[in-house]
Design a protein around this motif. Structure first.
Motif, short mmCIF file in Angstrom:
data_model
loop_
_atom_site.label_atom_id
_atom_site.label_comp_id
_atom_site.label_asym_id
_atom_site.label_seq_id
_atom_site.Cartn_x
_atom_site.Cartn_y
_atom_site.Cartn_z
N LEU A 1 134.07 115.16 53.55
CA LEU A 1 134.77 114.98 55.05
C LEU A 1 136.03 115.71 55.73
O LEU A 1 136.13 116.12 56.88
N ILE B 1 128.63 117.75 56.17
CA ILE B 1 128.57 116.37 56.28
C ILE B 1 127.06 115.71 55.46
O ILE B 1 126.81 114.85 55.56
N THR C 1 135.68 119.29 57.22
CA THR C 1 134.48 119.57 57.88
C THR C 1 135.71 119.66 59.19
O THR C 1 135.37 120.64 60.39
N THR D 1 129.68 123.09 58.60
CA THR D 1 130.27 121.76 58.48
C THR D 1 129.01 120.80 58.58
O THR D 1 129.42 119.51 58.36
#
Length: 173
Positions: A63, A142, A66, A138
């Motif tokens: 996370l 995720i 990202t 990204t």
């Protein structure tokens, strides 16, 4: 997913030119430290807690990736991922023995390790797909974090079931 494409992640998402070897080296060194450290964590806290710590670190690092926009922060994320990945390979063999018993450990671990092999095959393809369809990695980060969260929930469920089982055995005794 991350191990095989780590150099590409940095070059595309952070625009790090010619730093691929450094990024791979950092990941490898943190993997080594994670293996040593998770041996201690496993011995101190037990199998499922060590696995839970590992998965939480992995999800957090994914996370954080990202939002990594500079090299130092990206390296921090790579350190976390490498550390937790190294630890995962330390936790699974004794956890397999604990779960299925020491008899046939070699075959049982080989079957458990198929999950890693499948991930090593599918992960980079998923990352490439997301890169081609969405731009940066990204979405891949995720997606991997979501899968890790599912793992966290499953480990939590196992811990809960083991606790209930132990309480019922204690009340019988």
């Amino acid at each position: 997913m991350v191990t095989s494409t780590i150099e590409t992640f940095g070059q595309i998402d952070i625009v790090v030119n010619n730093a691929g070897a450094i990024i791979v080296s950092i990941s490898t060194l943190s993997n080594f430290v994670g293996r040593l450290s998770f041996g201690v964590i496993y011995d101190k806290f037990g199998s499922y807690i060590a696995l839970l710590i590992n998965l939480i670190m992995t999800m957090s690092a994914l996370l954080l990736m990202t939002v990594a926009t500079n090299m130092p922060f990206f390296i921090f994320c790579i350190l976390m991922l490498g550390f937790s990945f190294g630890g995962l390979l330390v936790v699974f063999p004794p956890l397999t023995s604990q779960t299925f018993g020491p008899k046939n450990l070699g075959m049982n671990y080989a079957i458990v390790f198929l999950g890693y092999s499948g991930g090593a095959f599918v992960g980079p393809r998923i990352a490439s797909y997301f890169k081609e369809t969405t731009g940066p990695f990204t979405t891949a980060y995720i997606s991997a974090a979501i899968l890790t969260a599912i793992g966290i929930v499953l480990v939590g469920l196992i811990l809960y079931m083991n606790k209930k089982k132990q309480q019922s055995q204690d009340s019988v005794n």
